[in-house]
Design a protein around this motif. Structure first.
Motif, PDB file in Angstrom:
ATOM      1  N   SER A  37       0.811  -1.222   0.000  1.00  0.00           N
ATOM      2  CA  SER A  37       0.000   0.000   0.000  1.00  0.00           C
ATOM      3  C   SER A  37       0.840   1.264   0.000  1.00  0.00           C
ATOM      4  N   TRP A  38       0.195   2.323  -0.428  1.00  0.00           N
ATOM      5  CA  TRP A  38       0.707   3.682  -0.248  1.00  0.00           C
ATOM      6  C   TRP A  38      -0.229   4.403   0.717  1.00  0.00           C
ATOM      7  N   ILE A  39       0.383   5.044   1.689  1.00  0.00           N
ATOM      8  CA  ILE A  39      -0.334   5.750   2.746  1.00  0.00           C
ATOM      9  C   ILE A  39       0.365   7.086   2.951  1.00  0.00           C
ATOM     10  N   ARG A  40      -0.396   8.131   3.219  1.00  0.00           N
ATOM     11  CA  ARG A  40       0.245   9.423   3.431  1.00  0.00           C
ATOM     12  C   ARG A  40      -0.316  10.116   4.655  1.00  0.00           C
ATOM     13  N   GLN A  41       0.458  11.049   5.174  1.00  0.00           N
ATOM     14  CA  GLN A  41       0.028  11.837   6.325  1.00  0.00           C
ATOM     15  C   GLN A  41       0.372  13.298   6.091  1.00  0.00           C
ATOM     16  N   PRO A  42      -0.626  14.104   5.742  1.00  0.00           N
ATOM     17  CA  PRO A  42      -0.391  15.547   5.602  1.00  0.00           C
ATOM     18  C   PRO A  42      -0.066  16.162   6.957  1.00  0.00           C
ATOM     19  N   PRO A  43       0.584  17.291   6.969  1.00  0.00           N
ATOM     20  CA  PRO A  43       0.933  17.924   8.246  1.00  0.00           C
ATOM     21  C   PRO A  43      -0.301  18.219   9.082  1.00  0.00           C
ATOM     22  N   GLY A  44      -0.263  17.768  10.307  1.00  0.00           N
ATOM     23  CA  GLY A  44      -1.359  18.019  11.238  1.00  0.00           C
ATOM     24  C   GLY A  44      -2.590  17.159  11.029  1.00  0.00           C
ATOM     25  N   LYS A  45      -2.503  16.190  10.152  1.00  0.00           N
ATOM     26  CA  LYS A  45      -3.665  15.343   9.868  1.00  0.00           C
ATOM     27  C   LYS A  45      -3.332  13.874  10.091  1.00  0.00           C
ATOM     28  N   GLY A  46      -4.345  13.033   9.966  1.00  0.00           N
ATOM     29  CA  GLY A  46      -4.151  11.608  10.176  1.00  0.00           C
ATOM     30  C   GLY A  46      -3.645  10.897   8.944  1.00  0.00           C
ATOM     31  N   TYR A  96       4.193   6.978   2.922  1.00  0.00           N
ATOM     32  CA  TYR A  96       4.691   5.696   3.394  1.00  0.00           C
ATOM     33  C   TYR A  96       4.283   4.585   2.432  1.00  0.00           C
ATOM     34  N   CYS A  97       5.140   3.585   2.323  1.00  0.00           N
ATOM     35  CA  CYS A  97       4.709   2.334   1.724  1.00  0.00           C
ATOM     36  C   CYS A  97       4.658   1.290   2.837  1.00  0.00           C
ATOM     37  N   ALA A  98       3.811   0.304   2.629  1.00  0.00           N
ATOM     38  CA  ALA A  98       3.608  -0.689   3.682  1.00  0.00           C
ATOM     39  C   ALA A  98       3.141  -2.005   3.079  1.00  0.00           C
ATOM     40  N   ARG A  99       3.340  -3.057   3.838  1.00  0.00           N
ATOM     41  CA  ARG A  99       2.857  -4.373   3.434  1.00  0.00           C
ATOM     42  C   ARG A  99       1.923  -4.915   4.503  1.00  0.00           C
ATOM     43  N   HIS A 100       0.747  -5.345   4.089  1.00  0.00           N
ATOM     44  CA  HIS A 100      -0.243  -5.862   5.026  1.00  0.00           C
ATOM     45  C   HIS A 100      -0.919  -7.084   4.438  1.00  0.00           C
ATOM     46  N   THR A 101      -1.660  -7.757   5.270  1.00  0.00           N
ATOM     47  CA  THR A 101      -2.473  -8.879   4.808  1.00  0.00           C
ATOM     48  C   THR A 101      -3.899  -8.435   4.487  1.00  0.00           C
ATOM     49  N   GLU A 102      -4.179  -7.130   4.674  1.00  0.00           N
ATOM     50  CA  GLU A 102      -5.493  -6.585   4.319  1.00  0.00           C
ATOM     51  C   GLU A 102      -5.297  -5.263   3.597  1.00  0.00           C
ATOM     52  N   LYS A 103      -6.329  -4.828   2.892  1.00  0.00           N
ATOM     53  CA  LYS A 103      -6.297  -3.504   2.275  1.00  0.00           C
ATOM     54  C   LYS A 103      -6.789  -2.474   3.283  1.00  0.00           C
ATOM     55  N   GLY A 104      -6.329  -1.238   3.102  1.00  0.00           N
ATOM     56  CA  GLY A 104      -6.887  -0.133   3.862  1.00  0.00           C
ATOM     57  C   GLY A 104      -6.352   0.062   5.255  1.00  0.00           C
ATOM     58  N   VAL A 105      -5.332  -0.658   5.636  1.00  0.00           N
ATOM     59  CA  VAL A 105      -4.801  -0.564   6.996  1.00  0.00           C
ATOM     60  C   VAL A 105      -3.992   0.719   7.151  1.00  0.00           C
ATOM     61  N   ARG A 110       0.566  -2.352  12.794  1.00  0.00           N
ATOM     62  CA  ARG A 110       0.224  -3.553  12.041  1.00  0.00           C
ATOM     63  C   ARG A 110       1.007  -3.594  10.742  1.00  0.00           C
ATOM     64  N   GLY A 111       1.483  -4.751  10.398  1.00  0.00           N
ATOM     65  CA  GLY A 111       2.172  -4.937   9.136  1.00  0.00           C
ATOM     66  C   GLY A 111       3.571  -4.376   9.160  1.00  0.00           C
ATOM     67  N   TYR A 112       4.070  -4.131   7.971  1.00  0.00           N
ATOM     68  CA  TYR A 112       5.429  -3.629   7.809  1.00  0.00           C
ATOM     69  C   TYR A 112       5.363  -2.308   7.042  1.00  0.00           C
ATOM     70  N   TRP A 113       6.108  -1.351   7.556  1.00  0.00           N
ATOM     71  CA  TRP A 113       6.072   0.000   7.001  1.00  0.00           C
ATOM     72  C   TRP A 113       7.466   0.476   6.652  1.00  0.00           C
ATOM     73  N   GLY A 114       7.552   1.309   5.604  1.00  0.00           N
ATOM     74  CA  GLY A 114       8.774   2.027   5.366  1.00  0.00           C
ATOM     75  C   GLY A 114       8.892   3.182   6.341  1.00  0.00           C
ATOM     76  N   GLN A 115      10.014   3.849   6.318  1.00  0.00           N
ATOM     77  CA  GLN A 115      10.240   4.941   7.262  1.00  0.00           C
ATOM     78  C   GLN A 115       9.510   6.212   6.860  1.00  0.00           C
ATOM     79  N   GLY A 116       9.051   6.273   5.620  1.00  0.00           N
ATOM     80  CA  GLY A 116       8.332   7.446   5.137  1.00  0.00           C
ATOM     81  C   GLY A 116       9.267   8.423   4.450  1.00  0.00           C
ATOM     82  N   THR A 117       8.717   9.146   3.488  1.00  0.00           N
ATOM     83  CA  THR A 117       9.492  10.153   2.783  1.00  0.00           C
ATOM     84  C   THR A 117       8.652  11.427   2.668  1.00  0.00           C
TER      85      THR A 117
END
Length: 123
Positions: A37-46, A96-105, A110-117
């Motif tokens: 997955s690709w996941i992101r976190q804008p400043p001050g948000k979830g 972030y990129c991550a590896r999970h056994t489900e979508k949307g996590v 949970r799972g494995y995550w990169g350190q983020g860029t």
């Protein structure tokens, strides 16, 4: 040991396309019942799940981003890529990129995550 690493530009101009790559050094991206997955976190948000690609190559996109995102993979390099088109300053975030056994996590325990860029969209 599973390790994911994001790479890409730290600065992108508005209206351009952001391209990020994630390398999974912990196993083949074509094996197992996993989603990358690709996941992101804008400043001050979830955290926001953006989309994923499964081990079969099937892609899954968040509906609200579907028109601007593409997720693909290079199995020879064990990498998967996010392209986000027509970026605006609102796309500024830690990606972030991550590896999970489900979508949307989006739970980092949970799972494995990169350190983020950090990606900043600015002219």
């Amino acid at each position: 040991q599973v390790q994911l690493q994001e790479s890409g530009p730290g600065l992108v101009k508005p209206s351009q396309t952001l391209s990020l790559t994630c390398t999974d050094s912990g196993g083949s991206i074509t094996a197992g019942a996993y989603y990358w997955s690709w996941i992101r976190q804008p400043p001050g948000k979830g955290l926001e799940w953006m989309g994923a690609i499964g081990s079969s190559g099937t892609t899954y996109d968040k509906t609200s981003l579907k028109s601007r995102t593409s997720i693909s993979r290079d199995t020879s390099k064990n990498q998967f890529t996010l392209q986000l088109r027509s970026v605006t300053p609102e796309d500024t975030a830690v990606y972030y990129c991550a590896r999970h056994t489900e979508k949307g996590v989006v739970t980092q325990s949970r799972g494995y995550w990169g350190q983020g860029t950090q990606v900043t969209v600015s002219s």
